[in-house]
Design an enzyme around this catalytic site. Structure first.
Site, PDB file in Angstrom:
ATOM      1  N   CYS A 334       0.830  -1.205   0.000  1.00 12.71           N
ATOM      2  CA  CYS A 334       0.000   0.000   0.000  1.00 12.71           C
ATOM      3  C   CYS A 334       0.868   1.260   0.000  1.00 12.71           C
ATOM      4  CB  CYS A 334      -0.973  -0.037   1.174  1.00 12.71           C
ATOM      5  SG  CYS A 334      -2.254   1.238   1.140  1.00 12.71           S
ATOM      6  N   VAL A 335       0.688   2.150   0.985  1.00 10.94           N
ATOM      7  CA  VAL A 335       1.436   3.401   1.006  1.00 10.94           C
ATOM      8  C   VAL A 335       2.925   3.146   1.142  1.00 10.94           C
ATOM      9  CG1 VAL A 335       1.098   3.682   3.489  1.00 10.94           C
ATOM     10  CG2 VAL A 335       1.656   5.660   2.100  1.00 10.94           C
TER      11      VAL A 335
END
Length: 600
Positions: A334-335
């Site tokens: 993800c991030v």
């Protein structure tokens, strides 16, 4: 003889009087507690009413055909109104004279709707009428959004998102008087279910977060995050955990996993049978994971540069030096995958790309032009709100948890309102939901920059637009072999958005489309025999082309990834010395899962 009606006994009247009195007492006690404690504890809960994207939403049309000045074509409005009333008349005819009315034709989505699974919704005329009315009105509300003119595409998507949220909120299943299962439960338990549900609701209001799982079912270190290992390094930003090998020899190049700091790292180390980390260790891989510190006031000046330099690059160099290897395999989720892309670009610009032998991206985005519903949550009003919430230098994790819940409000909000508030049911033990509720605070300064620079302005894909220190980022300079995994039903990082990674990296790339979404699509152990994944060895230019020519394989994509990593470097070394946590230059500080994962 006329039918006799049983009158309630004195005992029954006393019982129901007690139920009503106890409910009133509970609400009064809760009110006094809130007055005494102030609104601080409930702030994240109240933020749900003004969640990102909500405060600045254009006004939603209340009914099809209602005129919004300058926005709805009068002709189309009249057509929409006529269609609505025609469907209403058909609905009433179906209720009053079912033998001579056209049957109700459910869409596949309506047929699968779990909210209306009880038999009463189809077998009892009144409940069936209510269900059909709800579906009809919902359909016309969404058609009304499509008919709006004179607004830009982003504004229309905001209206559509708000409308879907409104439709989910007003479902008859969310109210005691219009849900047959709730009424049946009230009668069956003589009102005890309502009291129990009221207790659940008030407890959630007090803590400012919706409960989704049995509170005492799971505990980190007891039945979650139990893969044996040691914390071998601790910095003000992260702990580095090294896991103990279980094979006599291991592959020479180690794995370094960077989970998102928005959540706890143990999404990849849930119960033993679901743990990606445990499984990877069993494949003969030396595994390290970064456990990020939950932000506090000491991190008020932390920015993206810190997560790249003092986080990812520092961890990569630490592992390389500890094991005396030239490179690592890096994984970003993800991030943290977005950040890994920046890290690769920084290393490439510094002629240090060889430090990373390969990079794997779990549901990560670099190009945010099609980032899905989360893009609707980023505008000046919401950035202003986040600034106000991050006054101490960090953003309360409950705010982000509520944001993600809103993306799937039907499943992650209203499902619990119905089952646990209205019906008073006990919470189910579910490890993934325990993790989902285990929130992490975020550095406010960096979070604002992340939303504005990446989601709003999409600067990461503009060469030189963003720099880490004095090093400009240019993703096109990345030639590192890359494995990209996307989730077909991902609502946080849509597959079409993840696919855009293929437009920027220059090295060999393998793209895998996994069944399910942002979490279940990743956490899918081979032993579960669930879902599927798609691969395509051709030169697809678009995701549609990839899917059209893809090969489907049943089960988990994990073995495909392991084979890909081993193919990059299949050399093995004895699992001894520094390959064992604490036996090398870095001493063991404590057992995994460490302290940061427990910090609130």
């Amino acid at each position: 003889m006329p039918e006799t009606v049983d009158t309630p006994t004195l005992e029954e009247l006393q019982h129901w009087t007690w139920v009503l009195g106890r409910a009133q007492q509970m609400m009064m006690e809760q009110g006094f507690d809130l007055l005494k404690d102030g609104a601080a504890a409930a702030a994240p809960m109240s933020a749900m009413a003004g969640m990102p994207g909500m405060a600045s939403m254009p006004e939603m049309p209340a009914m099809p055909g209602m005129q919004v000045p300058g926005m709805v074509d009068p002709t189309r409005a009249m057509q929409a109104t006529a269609a609505f009333w025609a469907d209403s008349m058909t609905l009433w005819q179906r209720f009053l004279d079912p033998d001579h009315a056209p049957p109700f034709e459910e869409t596949p989505e309506q047929a699968r709707d779990k909210r209306f699974k009880a038999k009463a919704w189809r077998e009892e005329p009144v409940w069936d009428f209510l269900r059909q009315s709800y579906f009809m009105i919902a359909d016309h509300l969404l058609k009304g959004v499509d008919a709006i003119e004179g607004v830009d595409a982003r504004q229309k998507e905001q209206i559509r998102f708000a409308t879907r949220g409104f439709i989910d909120a007003v479902s008859p299943t969310n109210f005691p008087a219009t849900n047959p299962e709730v009424l049946e439960k009230v009668v069956e338990t003589k009102g005890e279910s309502l009291l129990k549900g009221l207790q659940h609701m008030m407890a959630d209001l007090a803590k400012g977060q919706m409960t989704q799982v049995a509170p005492d079912a799971f505990e980190v270190g007891r039945n979650l995050a139990t893969t044996p290992g040691k914390v071998v390094k601790r910095t003000p930003l992260y702990e580095l955990i090294q896991y103990a090998p279980v094979t006599e020899s291991v592959y020479r190049t180690p794995i370094v996993i960077f989970p998102p700091w928005i959540n706890r790292f143990y999404i990849l180390d849930l119960t033993p049978e679901k743990s990606f980390i445990r499984w990877a260790v069993e494949q003969g891989l030396t595994v390290f994971v970064v456990s990020w510190k939950s932000a506090d006031a000491t991190m008020k000046d932390v920015v993206w540069d810190d997560y790249v330099e003092r986080g990812q690059i520092d961890a990569i160099d630490t592992v390389r030096e500890l094991l005396d290897v030239p490179s690592v395999h890096a994984i970003g989720y993800c991030v943290a995958g977005t950040t890994l892309a920046a890290t690769l670009a920084v290393l490439a610009a510094r002629d240090e790309a060889a430090k990373v032998a390969s990079a794997t991206f779990f549901t990560a985005q670099v190009d945010f032009s099609e980032a899905g519903d989360l893009n609707l949550f980023v505008d000046e009003e919401q950035l202003k709100l986040i600034r106000s919430l991050g006054g101490e230098g960090f953003l309360d994790g409950r705010y982000m948890a509520a944001t993600f819940n809103l993306l799937r409000g039907r499943d992650l909000i209203w499902n619990y309102v119905t089952n646990n508030y209205l019906m008073g049911q006990d919470y189910a033990p579910f490890d993934l939901l325990h993790w989902n509720s285990d929130v992490t605070n975020l550095p406010a300064k960096w979070h604002l920059s992340y939303l504005s620079d990446l989601y709003r302005d999409n600067r990461l894909v503009e060469p030189g637009s963003i720099a880490i220190g004095d090093t400009p980022i240019d993703l096109t300079r990345v030639h590192t072999p890359v494995y990209v995994q996307a989730g077909r039903e991902d609502h946080i990082a849509p597959a079409a958005s993840v696919w855009k990674i293929t437009h920027h990296f220059q090295g060999p790339l393998r793209f895998v489309l996994a069944g399910s979404g942002h979490i279940a699509g990743v956490v899918n152990p081979p032993s579960a025999q669930k879902y599927q994944y798609w691969t395509n060895d051709g030169n697809a230019a678009t995701l549609a082309e990839f899917v059209a020519g893809a090969k489907e394989t049943r089960g988990s994509w994990w073995p495909d990834w392991a084979a890909w990593v081993v193919a990059a470097d299949g050399e093995q070394v004895p699992a001894e010395g520094a390959r064992r946590p604490g036996a090398g230059a870095l001493q063991a500080l404590e057992d995994a899962p460490g302290s940061y994962v427990r910090t609130r």
